[in-house]
Scaffold this motif. Structure first.
Motif, short mmCIF file in Angstrom:
data_model
loop_
_atom_site.label_atom_id
_atom_site.label_comp_id
_atom_site.label_asym_id
_atom_site.label_seq_id
_atom_site.Cartn_x
_atom_site.Cartn_y
_atom_site.Cartn_z
N ILE A 1 13.07 8.22 9.17
CA ILE A 1 12.24 9.10 8.35
C ILE A 1 11.75 8.31 7.15
O ILE A 1 12.55 7.62 6.51
CB ILE A 1 13.02 10.32 7.81
N ASP A 2 10.48 8.44 6.86
CA ASP A 2 9.88 7.72 5.72
C ASP A 2 9.11 8.75 4.91
O ASP A 2 8.21 9.39 5.43
CB ASP A 2 8.93 6.66 6.30
N THR A 3 9.52 8.95 3.66
CA THR A 3 8.75 9.89 2.86
C THR A 3 8.16 9.20 1.64
O THR A 3 8.75 8.27 1.09
CB THR A 3 9.56 11.12 2.38
N GLY A 4 7.00 9.67 1.22
CA GLY A 4 6.35 9.10 0.04
C GLY A 4 5.72 10.21 -0.79
O GLY A 4 4.99 11.05 -0.26
N LEU A 5 6.06 10.23 -2.07
CA LEU A 5 5.55 11.25 -2.97
C LEU A 5 4.71 10.56 -4.05
O LEU A 5 5.21 9.63 -4.71
CB LEU A 5 6.72 12.02 -3.57
N GLU B 1 1.94 4.87 -8.21
CA GLU B 1 3.34 4.68 -7.82
C GLU B 1 3.78 5.76 -6.83
O GLU B 1 3.35 6.92 -6.93
CB GLU B 1 4.23 4.72 -9.06
N MET B 2 4.63 5.33 -5.92
CA MET B 2 5.15 6.27 -4.93
C MET B 2 6.66 6.34 -5.03
O MET B 2 7.33 5.30 -5.09
CB MET B 2 4.81 5.77 -3.53
N LEU B 3 7.15 7.56 -5.09
CA LEU B 3 8.60 7.77 -4.98
C LEU B 3 8.89 7.94 -3.49
O LEU B 3 8.12 8.64 -2.80
CB LEU B 3 8.99 9.02 -5.75
N THR C 1 0.80 -1.23 0.00
CA THR C 1 0.00 0.00 0.00
C THR C 1 0.83 1.27 0.00
O THR C 1 0.29 2.35 -0.18
CB THR C 1 -0.90 0.04 1.25
N SER C 2 2.13 1.15 0.25
CA SER C 2 2.96 2.36 0.23
C SER C 2 4.42 1.95 0.07
O SER C 2 4.76 0.78 0.24
CB SER C 2 2.80 3.15 1.53
N GLY C 3 5.25 2.92 -0.23
CA GLY C 3 6.66 2.64 -0.44
C GLY C 3 7.32 2.08 0.81
O GLY C 3 8.27 1.28 0.74
N MET C 4 6.81 2.51 1.98
CA MET C 4 7.48 2.07 3.22
C MET C 4 7.10 0.64 3.60
O MET C 4 7.77 0.00 4.38
CB MET C 4 7.17 3.01 4.39
N HIS C 5 6.00 0.16 3.02
CA HIS C 5 5.46 -1.14 3.44
C HIS C 5 6.53 -2.25 3.46
O HIS C 5 6.73 -2.90 4.48
CB HIS C 5 4.28 -1.46 2.52
N TRP D 1 -0.92 12.26 11.62
CA TRP D 1 -0.34 11.15 12.37
C TRP D 1 -0.37 9.97 11.44
O TRP D 1 -1.42 9.58 10.95
CB TRP D 1 -1.15 10.85 13.64
N TRP D 2 0.80 9.40 11.13
CA TRP D 2 0.82 8.31 10.15
C TRP D 2 1.05 6.97 10.81
O TRP D 2 1.92 6.83 11.67
CB TRP D 2 1.90 8.53 9.09
N SER D 3 0.24 5.99 10.43
CA SER D 3 0.47 4.61 10.87
C SER D 3 -0.01 3.72 9.74
O SER D 3 -0.81 4.14 8.91
CB SER D 3 -0.30 4.30 12.14
N TRP E 1 3.32 15.07 -1.09
CA TRP E 1 4.49 14.43 -0.46
C TRP E 1 4.30 14.40 1.05
O TRP E 1 4.01 15.43 1.65
CB TRP E 1 5.74 15.24 -0.81
N ASN E 2 4.48 13.21 1.58
CA ASN E 2 4.33 13.05 3.02
C ASN E 2 5.67 12.66 3.64
O ASN E 2 6.30 11.71 3.19
CB ASN E 2 3.29 11.94 3.26
N HIS E 3 6.08 13.43 4.65
CA HIS E 3 7.31 13.10 5.38
C HIS E 3 6.90 12.61 6.77
O HIS E 3 6.35 13.39 7.56
CB HIS E 3 8.21 14.33 5.54
N VAL E 4 7.17 11.33 7.03
CA VAL E 4 6.76 10.76 8.32
C VAL E 4 7.96 10.66 9.25
O VAL E 4 9.00 10.11 8.85
CB VAL E 4 6.15 9.35 8.15
N MET E 5 7.81 11.20 10.45
CA MET E 5 8.86 11.08 11.45
C MET E 5 8.54 9.80 12.22
O MET E 5 7.73 9.81 13.15
CB MET E 5 8.87 12.29 12.42
N LEU F 1 -1.20 -0.49 -4.34
CA LEU F 1 -2.63 -0.64 -4.62
C LEU F 1 -3.36 -0.49 -3.30
O LEU F 1 -3.04 -1.18 -2.33
CB LEU F 1 -2.91 -2.02 -5.23
N ARG F 2 -4.32 0.45 -3.26
CA ARG F 2 -5.10 0.64 -2.03
C ARG F 2 -6.55 0.31 -2.32
O ARG F 2 -7.22 1.03 -3.07
CB ARG F 2 -4.99 2.07 -1.51
N THR F 3 -7.03 -0.80 -1.75
CA THR F 3 -8.42 -1.20 -2.04
C THR F 3 -9.39 -0.17 -1.45
O THR F 3 -10.51 -0.05 -1.91
CB THR F 3 -8.73 -2.59 -1.47
N1 SER Z 1 4.21 6.12 4.58
C1 SER Z 1 3.82 7.42 4.10
C2 SER Z 1 2.64 7.36 3.17
O1 SER Z 1 2.30 6.31 2.69
C3 SER Z 1 4.99 8.07 3.45
O2 SER Z 1 5.70 7.15 2.70
O3 SER Z 1 2.07 8.38 2.89
#
Ligand code: SER
Length: 392
Positions: free
Chosen positions: A217-221, A86-88, A40-44, A156-158, A194-198, A68-70
């Motif tokens: 740090i996890d960022t997704g654009l 796609e996420m950079l 669901t995201s680049g960090m997954h 707040w990201w989780s 663009w999301n920057h997660v601490m 892919l986000r259902t």
């Molecule tokens: N995990 C965050 C998001 O999906 C940044 O990568 O938005």
């Protein structure tokens, strides 16, 4: 005008020049044992490393990940959502801190992509009853001269109820024609890119938060959203990536209204990518999502003209999609599966029409009817409703 490929290159090079290693963009299918259906995201795929496991490629990473986000399936057709997107991403695994990530983000948007700074707005975590406001990010943006809006829940990201999480800072770009106004939460012409997660905490099942011994740090654009803005388009469907779809489908199937054209382009392209990652249509699990995508494509096609068929789909469109996603699957195999699904669905519809034409089902249907049709005849509610609209 910058292309999608140039956008990807600019992003990845920017981070490579700053010491980030390029990790291979993973497939949509998570590692075995992961309960989530699709990435669901680049960090997954990086979750274990954000929790502290050393990554073989180091502490600074970057990549392009298909996702892919259902949960977004019902949004398809608006100007920003896609089923497969796609996420950079860029990551610091216990290396540099949040303020550095925000500064690089600002530099790349302004100098790399040429976004005028007065079209930027950000949000930061304003604090809740467990964690205080994200003062560090707030101050960094103040120093850079970017307007800040604090929020609580939206910053707040989780990735679920338990696991790594933390405050985030989202970057928005103004897409209106006039001078930027309002804030991201009050005017939706501010589009989040663009999301920057601490990534600072681990959430336990009882809801408590444990500070990570090595915060990251996890960022997704969002690639297509950014390209839409860079190419000055009204929607993600008008960017270069979708041009072959938007120009070819009306030639195959005649004039299509805009929502149908968007849905067909999105669902067909997504089905190809999911098939390219070796998922097969089935009644459950990932295969069920794929089957839903294909069936929704077919009901959209057949609503106006039941003679339309996926056998018209040129192999080039399948190849174009597989090439873009760097998938080595045989396009002929994908085409074969699509046609097989079309055939099965056609048979199911024929059976459904027969069952529904019985007197018992002429009145408005109740819950008991839907249950019976589903359990005894294998006709899901969506399909029954679709067949009923055929008659009206
Ligand atoms: N995990 C965050 C998001 O999906 C940044 O990568 O938005």
């Amino acid at each position: 005008m910058i292309t999608t490929d140039q956008t990807i290159h600019t992003f990845l090079e920017f981070f490579r020049e700053r010491g980030h290693e390029l990790t291979p963009g993973g497939s949509l299918i998570p590692e075995p044992g992961d309960p989530v259906l699709f990435t669901t995201s680049g960090m997954h795929p990086l979750t274990p490393y954000l929790l502290g496991r050393p990554h073989p490629m180091g502490r600074r990473l970057t990549n392009l990940q298909r996702c892919l986000r259902t949960t977004d399936l019902d949004e398809i057709g608006d100007s920003t959502h896609l089923t497969v997107f796609e996420m950079l991403g860029s990551w610091s695994l216990g290396d540099y801190e949040g303020s550095q990530s925000l500064r690089w983000g600002y530099e790349l948007l302004r100098d790399g992509f040429g976004i005028p700074p007065d079209r930027l707005h950000v949000t930061v975590f304003g604090g809740d009853d467990q964690v205080g406001p994200d003062h560090e990010s707030w101050q960094t943006w103040d120093e850079l001269g970017v307007p800040v809006e604090p929020t609580t829940h939206e910053n707040w990201w989780s990735n679920g109820p338990i696991g790594p999480c933390g405050p985030d800072s989202e970057v928005f770009i103004w897409t209106g024609h006039e001078t930027p106004r309002g804030t991201p939460t009050s005017d939706d012409r501010w589009v989040e890119v663009w999301n920057h997660v601490m990534m600072q905490y681990l959430r336990h099942p009882d809801g408590s938060l444990e500070p990570l011994h090595r915060p990251g740090i996890d960022t997704g654009l969002g690639l297509e959203r950014l390209v839409r803005i860079l190419q000055n388009r009204r929607s993600v469907f008008e960017i270069d990536l979708f041009r072959p779809w938007l120009s070819t489908l009306p030639l195959l199937w005649g004039p299509l209204d805009e929502p149908s054209l968007r849905l067909l382009s999105d669902h067909l392209r997504s089905s190809i990518v999911v098939l390219g990652d070796r998922v097969s249509p089935s009644p459950t699990h990932r295969g069920h999502i794929l089957r839903r995508l294909i069936r929704r494509t077919l009901t959209t096609l057949w609503r106006d003209d039941p003679s339309r068929t996926l056998s018209d789909l040129p192999i080039d469109l399948i190849e174009h999609t597989l090439d873009h996603f760097r998938q080595a699957t045989d396009p002929g195999r994908i085409r074969g599966t699509l046609l097989n699904e079309e055939h099965k669905f056609d048979l199911l519809l024929q059976r459904g029409r027969k069952v529904l034409s019985r007197n018992r089902f002429t009145a408005p249907l109740g819950e008991g009817d839907y249950l019976y049709l589903h359990d005894t005849h294998g006709l899901p509610r969506e399909l029954v409703d679709y067949l009923n609209t055929e008659d009206s």
